[in-house]
Design a protein around this motif. Structure first.
Motif, PDB file in Angstrom:
ATOM      1  N   TRP A 133     -29.671 -87.293   9.140  1.00  0.00           N
ATOM      2  CA  TRP A 133     -30.569 -86.140   9.253  1.00  0.00           C
ATOM      3  C   TRP A 133     -29.992 -84.965  10.028  1.00  0.00           C
ATOM      4  O   TRP A 133     -30.479 -83.843   9.892  1.00  0.00           O
ATOM      5  N   LEU A 134     -28.957 -85.188  10.837  1.00  0.00           N
ATOM      6  CA  LEU A 134     -28.379 -84.093  11.610  1.00  0.00           C
ATOM      7  C   LEU A 134     -26.987 -83.694  11.145  1.00  0.00           C
ATOM      8  O   LEU A 134     -26.477 -82.644  11.554  1.00  0.00           O
ATOM      9  N   ILE A 135     -26.359 -84.512  10.311  1.00  0.00           N
ATOM     10  CA  ILE A 135     -24.997 -84.222   9.862  1.00  0.00           C
ATOM     11  C   ILE A 135     -24.926 -84.075   8.344  1.00  0.00           C
ATOM     12  O   ILE A 135     -24.503 -83.044   7.821  1.00  0.00           O
ATOM     13  N   LYS A 136     -25.337 -85.101   7.625  1.00  0.00           N
ATOM     14  CA  LYS A 136     -25.118 -85.161   6.180  1.00  0.00           C
ATOM     15  C   LYS A 136     -25.696 -83.980   5.395  1.00  0.00           C
ATOM     16  O   LYS A 136     -24.976 -83.389   4.566  1.00  0.00           O
ATOM     17  N   PRO A 137     -26.960 -83.572   5.593  1.00  0.00           N
ATOM     18  CA  PRO A 137     -27.478 -82.459   4.784  1.00  0.00           C
ATOM     19  C   PRO A 137     -26.681 -81.170   4.967  1.00  0.00           C
ATOM     20  O   PRO A 137     -26.474 -80.410   4.017  1.00  0.00           O
ATOM     21  N   GLY A 151     -28.029 -84.397  -0.585  1.00  0.00           N
ATOM     22  CA  GLY A 151     -27.672 -84.577   0.815  1.00  0.00           C
ATOM     23  C   GLY A 151     -28.850 -84.834   1.719  1.00  0.00           C
ATOM     24  O   GLY A 151     -28.710 -85.462   2.777  1.00  0.00           O
ATOM     25  N   VAL A 152     -30.037 -84.371   1.322  1.00  0.00           N
ATOM     26  CA  VAL A 152     -31.220 -84.543   2.158  1.00  0.00           C
ATOM     27  C   VAL A 152     -31.962 -85.837   1.815  1.00  0.00           C
ATOM     28  O   VAL A 152     -32.972 -86.151   2.438  1.00  0.00           O
ATOM     29  N   ALA A 153     -31.448 -86.597   0.856  1.00  0.00           N
ATOM     30  CA  ALA A 153     -32.142 -87.812   0.415  1.00  0.00           C
ATOM     31  C   ALA A 153     -31.254 -89.039   0.618  1.00  0.00           C
ATOM     32  O   ALA A 153     -30.536 -89.445  -0.293  1.00  0.00           O
ATOM     33  N   PRO A 154     -31.272 -89.637   1.814  1.00  0.00           N
ATOM     34  CA  PRO A 154     -30.478 -90.853   2.023  1.00  0.00           C
ATOM     35  C   PRO A 154     -31.010 -92.011   1.197  1.00  0.00           C
ATOM     36  O   PRO A 154     -32.189 -92.057   0.849  1.00  0.00           O
ATOM     37  N   CYS A 155     -30.133 -92.945   0.905  1.00  0.00           N
ATOM     38  CA  CYS A 155     -30.448 -94.013  -0.041  1.00  0.00           C
ATOM     39  C   CYS A 155     -31.525 -94.967   0.464  1.00  0.00           C
ATOM     40  O   CYS A 155     -31.649 -95.223   1.655  1.00  0.00           O
ATOM     41  N   THR A 156     -32.302 -95.481  -0.491  1.00  0.00           N
ATOM     42  CA  THR A 156     -33.323 -96.490  -0.192  1.00  0.00           C
ATOM     43  C   THR A 156     -32.956 -97.830  -0.803  1.00  0.00           C
ATOM     44  O   THR A 156     -32.892 -98.852  -0.118  1.00  0.00           O
ATOM     45  N   ALA A 157     -32.684 -97.847  -2.101  1.00  0.00           N
ATOM     46  CA  ALA A 157     -32.533 -99.119  -2.811  1.00  0.00           C
ATOM     47  C   ALA A 157     -31.121 -99.689  -2.739  1.00  0.00           C
ATOM     48  O   ALA A 157     -30.916-100.832  -2.311  1.00  0.00           O
ATOM     49  N   MET A 158     -30.128 -98.892  -3.158  1.00  0.00           N
ATOM     50  CA  MET A 158     -28.789 -99.432  -3.317  1.00  0.00           C
ATOM     51  C   MET A 158     -28.145 -99.843  -2.002  1.00  0.00           C
ATOM     52  O   MET A 158     -27.178-100.603  -1.992  1.00  0.00           O
ATOM     53  N   VAL A 182     -38.888 -91.370   8.169  1.00  0.00           N
ATOM     54  CA  VAL A 182     -38.386 -90.052   8.546  1.00  0.00           C
ATOM     55  C   VAL A 182     -38.358 -89.125   7.325  1.00  0.00           C
ATOM     56  O   VAL A 182     -38.683 -87.931   7.424  1.00  0.00           O
ATOM     57  N   MET A 183     -37.969 -89.691   6.176  1.00  0.00           N
ATOM     58  CA  MET A 183     -37.877 -88.880   4.961  1.00  0.00           C
ATOM     59  C   MET A 183     -39.215 -88.242   4.597  1.00  0.00           C
ATOM     60  O   MET A 183     -39.261 -87.116   4.088  1.00  0.00           O
ATOM     61  N   ILE A 184     -40.310 -88.936   4.864  1.00  0.00           N
ATOM     62  CA  ILE A 184     -41.631 -88.421   4.524  1.00  0.00           C
ATOM     63  C   ILE A 184     -41.913 -87.099   5.232  1.00  0.00           C
ATOM     64  O   ILE A 184     -42.524 -86.188   4.675  1.00  0.00           O
ATOM     65  N   VAL A 185     -41.433 -86.980   6.472  1.00  0.00           N
ATOM     66  CA  VAL A 185     -41.726 -85.765   7.245  1.00  0.00           C
ATOM     67  C   VAL A 185     -40.556 -84.786   7.294  1.00  0.00           C
ATOM     68  O   VAL A 185     -40.752 -83.597   7.552  1.00  0.00           O
ATOM     69  N   ALA A 186     -39.323 -85.263   7.031  1.00  0.00           N
ATOM     70  CA  ALA A 186     -38.158 -84.397   7.230  1.00  0.00           C
ATOM     71  C   ALA A 186     -37.567 -83.849   5.938  1.00  0.00           C
ATOM     72  O   ALA A 186     -36.879 -82.819   5.965  1.00  0.00           O
ATOM     73  N   PHE A 187     -37.805 -84.510   4.804  1.00  0.00           N
ATOM     74  CA  PHE A 187     -37.161 -84.100   3.556  1.00  0.00           C
ATOM     75  C   PHE A 187     -37.493 -82.646   3.205  1.00  0.00           C
ATOM     76  O   PHE A 187     -36.598 -81.820   2.998  1.00  0.00           O
ATOM     77  N   ALA A 188     -38.776 -82.324   3.127  1.00  0.00           N
ATOM     78  CA  ALA A 188     -39.180 -80.983   2.697  1.00  0.00           C
ATOM     79  C   ALA A 188     -38.715 -79.885   3.654  1.00  0.00           C
ATOM     80  O   ALA A 188     -38.154 -78.877   3.205  1.00  0.00           O
ATOM     81  N   PRO A 189     -38.902 -80.013   4.976  1.00  0.00           N
ATOM     82  CA  PRO A 189     -38.465 -78.932   5.871  1.00  0.00           C
ATOM     83  C   PRO A 189     -36.957 -78.681   5.831  1.00  0.00           C
ATOM     84  O   PRO A 189     -36.525 -77.523   5.804  1.00  0.00           O
ATOM     85  N   ILE A 190     -36.149 -79.758   5.821  1.00  0.00           N
ATOM     86  CA  ILE A 190     -34.696 -79.563   5.807  1.00  0.00           C
ATOM     87  C   ILE A 190     -34.248 -78.979   4.477  1.00  0.00           C
ATOM     88  O   ILE A 190     -33.415 -78.057   4.431  1.00  0.00           O
ATOM     89  N   ALA A 191     -34.798 -79.511   3.371  1.00  0.00           N
ATOM     90  CA  ALA A 191     -34.437 -78.975   2.061  1.00  0.00           C
ATOM     91  C   ALA A 191     -34.836 -77.507   1.951  1.00  0.00           C
ATOM     92  O   ALA A 191     -34.071 -76.675   1.446  1.00  0.00           O
ATOM     93  N   ALA A 231     -24.650 -99.435   8.454  1.00  0.00           N
ATOM     94  CA  ALA A 231     -24.764 -98.107   9.068  1.00  0.00           C
ATOM     95  C   ALA A 231     -23.769 -97.130   8.445  1.00  0.00           C
ATOM     96  O   ALA A 231     -24.078 -95.951   8.229  1.00  0.00           O
ATOM     97  N   CYS A 232     -22.571 -97.612   8.134  1.00  0.00           N
ATOM     98  CA  CYS A 232     -21.549 -96.752   7.544  1.00  0.00           C
ATOM     99  C   CYS A 232     -21.840 -96.410   6.092  1.00  0.00           C
ATOM    100  O   CYS A 232     -21.330 -95.414   5.577  1.00  0.00           O
ATOM    101  N   LEU A 233     -22.637 -97.229   5.426  1.00  0.00           N
ATOM    102  CA  LEU A 233     -22.866 -97.038   3.999  1.00  0.00           C
ATOM    103  C   LEU A 233     -24.193 -96.386   3.660  1.00  0.00           C
ATOM    104  O   LEU A 233     -24.339 -95.789   2.594  1.00  0.00           O
ATOM    105  N   ILE A 234     -25.194 -96.486   4.562  1.00  0.00           N
ATOM    106  CA  ILE A 234     -26.519 -95.964   4.221  1.00  0.00           C
ATOM    107  C   ILE A 234     -26.506 -94.444   4.100  1.00  0.00           C
ATOM    108  O   ILE A 234     -27.204 -93.876   3.258  1.00  0.00           O
ATOM    109  N   GLY A 235     -25.692 -93.773   4.898  1.00  0.00           N
ATOM    110  CA  GLY A 235     -25.640 -92.321   4.832  1.00  0.00           C
ATOM    111  C   GLY A 235     -24.795 -91.803   3.681  1.00  0.00           C
ATOM    112  O   GLY A 235     -24.963 -90.669   3.244  1.00  0.00           O
TER     113      GLY A 235
END
Length: 338
Positions: free
Chosen positions: A83-87, A122-129, A154-163, A279-283
């Motif tokens: 949320w602070l680097i990837k997007p 970039g603003v949507a980190p993975c859920t399933a895979m 976090v995605m529920i509240v952060a996705f829209a504002p960051i995007a 941790a290394c793969l989820i982002g």
């Protein structure tokens, strides 16, 4: 590692080739499959992903999940990277490539749409895979579940504002049905099935034996998912190969770059390998269903933004498999590597 795991990259390559071939020779059949969706979530792909996730969910021990709070560093690392680097690195790469490096070959309007699609990925980190990548790297399934669950919240509240901030607009419409349905399909239902299965199996030995028997089905689910995705996009791949290659370049750089950043930070934090691996793969992986749905709702089905999110889907599996291999090869650099 079994034969399928050892040669998984080869099988994925074959699945890609077969998928493109089938998509070109039988487009009508895959058009029917593409129509089987609810809230932009394709039900056939959802079932295949569910098959991949289910074996890992069986391994989750809720008694151990409660202990995750004693090791918050891995979760903190995931949240910071996601949320602070990837997007922001994704947005920066999009601008660098499409406003500067690729400017001679891409018109400005299309460039803006490609950048928008990259930002949504970039603003949507993975859920399933993530569950699949974690299993392939022998990550801690309990910790992976917590990481995914917290990121979903976090995605529920952060996705829209960051995007909205990165796209420079304020009218981002989040397809809540897609977000909620994907969470139910990819987390809640397989988790519930895993809990019920684990209770039905009387001992840890029985659980391990059952999961081992399911491994071939999990790999088949992965290959079928790859085949399906490439078949559904076969005509686009053939029609716009140059554009797809241009979009893929910054996406691949972003994926390896985020992996490198997380790997170095996890190493400096001395995270144990079963925590560091997921941790290394989820982002580095993306919640492509959400990104595609938002791109279509904001820019249209045939927009450059939608195309960019689809390219993200196409490059993800091969690239993530290479990162799984890197994680396993250099896992000995972390404590508790087995």
């Amino acid at each position: 590692m079994g034969m399928f795991e050892r040669w998984l990259t080869v099988w994925v390559g074959l699945a890609i080739v077969v998928g493109i071939g089938l998509g070109l020779t039988a487009p009508g059949a895959f058009a029917v499959v593409a129509a089987l969706e609810v809230a932009h979530v394709n039900l056939v792909v959802a079932v295949l992903i569910w098959v991949m996730i289910y074996p890992m969910m069986i391994q989750i021990d809720f008694a151990s999940v409660r202990d995750v709070g004693r090791r918050p560093q891995g979760l903190a690392l995931t949240l910071v990277v996601n949320w602070l680097i990837k997007p922001f690195t994704m947005a920066a790469l999009g601008v660098l490539f499409f406003h500067h490096l690729f400017a001679p070959w891409v018109d400005p309007a299309s460039a803006d749409e490609y950048i928008a699609g990259m930002i949504l990925l970039g603003v949507a980190p993975c859920t399933a895979m993530v569950f699949v990548w974690s299993q392939l790297t022998r990550g801690d399934p309990n910790y992976t579940l917590v990481q995914v669950s917290v990121n979903d919240l976090v995605m529920i509240v952060a996705f829209a504002p960051i995007a909205a901030f990165l796209l420079g607009v304020t009218d981002i419409v989040v397809p809540w049905q897609t977000l909620l349905l994907s969470t139910v399909l990819y987390v809640v239902l397989p988790l519930l099935a895993g809990v019920l299965t684990r209770r039905a199996l009387s001992s840890p030995g029985a659980v391990a034996t059952f999961v081992a028997r399911l491994k071939p089905a999990s790999v088949v689910g992965l290959l079928a998912t790859v085949l399906m995705l490439f078949a559904l996009q076969a005509e686009t791949l053939v029609a716009q190969p140059v554009v797809i290659a241009l979009i893929a370049i910054p996406l691949i750089i972003q994926t390896y770059g985020i992996f490198a950043i997380t790997f170095v930070l996890a190493r400096r934090m001395r995270l144990p390998y079963p925590v560091a691996a997921p941790a290394c793969l989820i982002g580095t992986s993306n919640f492509f269903e959400l990104a595609v749905a938002v791109a279509i709702s904001l820019f249209g089905l045939h927009s450059g933004a939608a195309l960019a999110t689809v390219v993200g889907v196409l490059v993800e599996v091969p690239v993530m498999l290479s990162l799984v291999a890197l994680m396993r090869r250099f896992g000995r650099l972390f404590p508790a590597y087995a």
